[in-house]
Design a protein around this motif. Sequence first.
Motif, mmCIF file in Angstrom:
data_model
loop_
_atom_site.group_PDB
_atom_site.id
_atom_site.type_symbol
_atom_site.label_atom_id
_atom_site.label_comp_id
_atom_site.label_asym_id
_atom_site.label_seq_id
_atom_site.Cartn_x
_atom_site.Cartn_y
_atom_site.Cartn_z
ATOM 1 N N PRO A 73 1.110 -1.106 0.104
ATOM 2 C CA PRO A 73 0.478 0.483 -0.238
ATOM 3 C C PRO A 73 0.943 0.809 -0.105
ATOM 4 C CG PRO A 73 -0.272 -0.950 2.443
ATOM 5 C CD PRO A 73 0.653 -1.466 1.388
ATOM 6 N N THR A 74 0.124 2.150 -0.374
ATOM 7 C CA THR A 74 0.846 3.622 -0.551
ATOM 8 C C THR A 74 1.167 3.628 1.401
ATOM 9 O OG1 THR A 74 0.330 4.119 -3.008
ATOM 10 C CG2 THR A 74 1.399 6.230 -1.086
ATOM 11 N N THR A 75 1.708 4.825 1.732
ATOM 12 C CA THR A 75 1.655 4.797 2.799
ATOM 13 C C THR A 75 1.680 6.403 3.572
ATOM 14 O OG1 THR A 75 2.943 2.706 3.417
ATOM 15 C CG2 THR A 75 3.277 5.167 5.256
ATOM 16 N N GLU A 101 -2.361 3.510 3.296
ATOM 17 C CA GLU A 101 -2.281 2.809 4.426
ATOM 18 C C GLU A 101 -2.077 4.514 5.470
ATOM 19 O OE1 GLU A 101 0.425 0.567 7.654
ATOM 20 O OE2 GLU A 101 1.633 1.072 7.043
ATOM 21 N N LEU A 102 -2.707 5.058 6.508
ATOM 22 C CA LEU A 102 -2.709 5.758 7.116
ATOM 23 C C LEU A 102 -1.676 5.810 8.730
ATOM 24 C CD1 LEU A 102 -3.024 9.732 7.295
ATOM 25 C CD2 LEU A 102 -5.374 8.484 8.067
ATOM 26 N N VAL A 103 -0.508 5.924 8.535
ATOM 27 C CA VAL A 103 -0.068 6.174 9.743
ATOM 28 C C VAL A 103 -0.486 8.095 10.537
ATOM 29 C CG1 VAL A 103 2.196 6.060 11.309
ATOM 30 C CG2 VAL A 103 1.461 4.544 9.505
ATOM 31 N N VAL A 104 -1.253 7.972 11.680
ATOM 32 C CA VAL A 104 -1.287 8.888 12.458
ATOM 33 C C VAL A 104 -0.714 9.510 13.876
ATOM 34 C CG1 VAL A 104 -2.947 10.949 13.375
ATOM 35 C CG2 VAL A 104 -3.892 8.678 11.544
ATOM 36 N N ALA A 126 -9.260 -0.641 8.964
ATOM 37 C CA ALA A 126 -7.997 -1.563 9.428
ATOM 38 C C ALA A 126 -7.084 -0.358 9.097
ATOM 39 C CB ALA A 126 -8.402 -3.021 9.101
ATOM 40 N N ASN A 127 -7.113 -0.172 7.888
ATOM 41 C CA ASN A 127 -6.050 0.770 6.674
ATOM 42 C C ASN A 127 -5.603 1.909 8.080
ATOM 43 O OD1 ASN A 127 -8.049 -0.046 5.305
ATOM 44 N ND2 ASN A 127 -6.768 0.005 3.595
ATOM 45 N N ILE A 128 -5.409 2.164 9.148
ATOM 46 C CA ILE A 128 -5.437 3.111 9.853
ATOM 47 C C ILE A 128 -4.364 2.920 10.854
ATOM 48 C CG2 ILE A 128 -5.214 5.129 11.347
ATOM 49 C CD1 ILE A 128 -8.116 6.002 9.874
#
Length: 231
Positions: A59-61, A90-93, A113-115
């Motif tokens: 996935p694109t991060t 994917e989202l990284v917060v 689930a992608n976060i």
Amino acid sequence: ASSIHAKKLLVISEASADDLNRLFPWTKSRTVVARHGLPSDVRKRSDEIGISKHRTEGPTTFLFLDGANPRKRLDLALVALQKLGWNNLELVVTGNADAVRKRVMVILGALPANIRFVGRLERPDLLEAMACADILLYPSDFEGFGFPLIEAMAFGTSCVSFPGNAEKEVGGEYAIYTDEPDAVSLLKSIHVATERCWDLSWQKSLLKHALGFTWDDSIAIHRAELMNLIA
């Protein structure tokens, strides 16, 4: 009160100078811009790991910083990514994980689930997150300078930002700006960033731009102004 008596006022950006001069017109002739330099730990880490992202299928991060802070506009970022259907991303917060989860639930009514909620990161871990991300999402309502833009660029990470004065000043032609500060424009800019983010020549241009912000330049301006005051 202090600005009335100050002979010189050193600020970190033209945007900060404009705000100061607008609020306190008498400061206009005394304001000097001394921009920040790229932090030394970023420069060192960039030298160590380089900028090329050796990708495999995946996935694109996206990286979003300080998601619990309302002015960072996680709400609009989530709406934009929702329109993509969370496909292959994917989202990284970062930021207080519990507070960010609550915000996501309020905005989306669910926790995709992608976060990944990574909490408040120590400085080395934050730099690693910037280096590993493909795209930094930075749709802030306002900034005085915008360190994360040049910090992420030092790792070849593409940046999507709202078109604020400080952001444009720091990002130059190397950040990808939205037309308007809204989710629709943000989604368009995300598409542009996704097309560019793995281009090695683009990554190199981001690094070169980031390295152009030096503390030597800032120190020289401070020194010159101090010398003028005591001359």
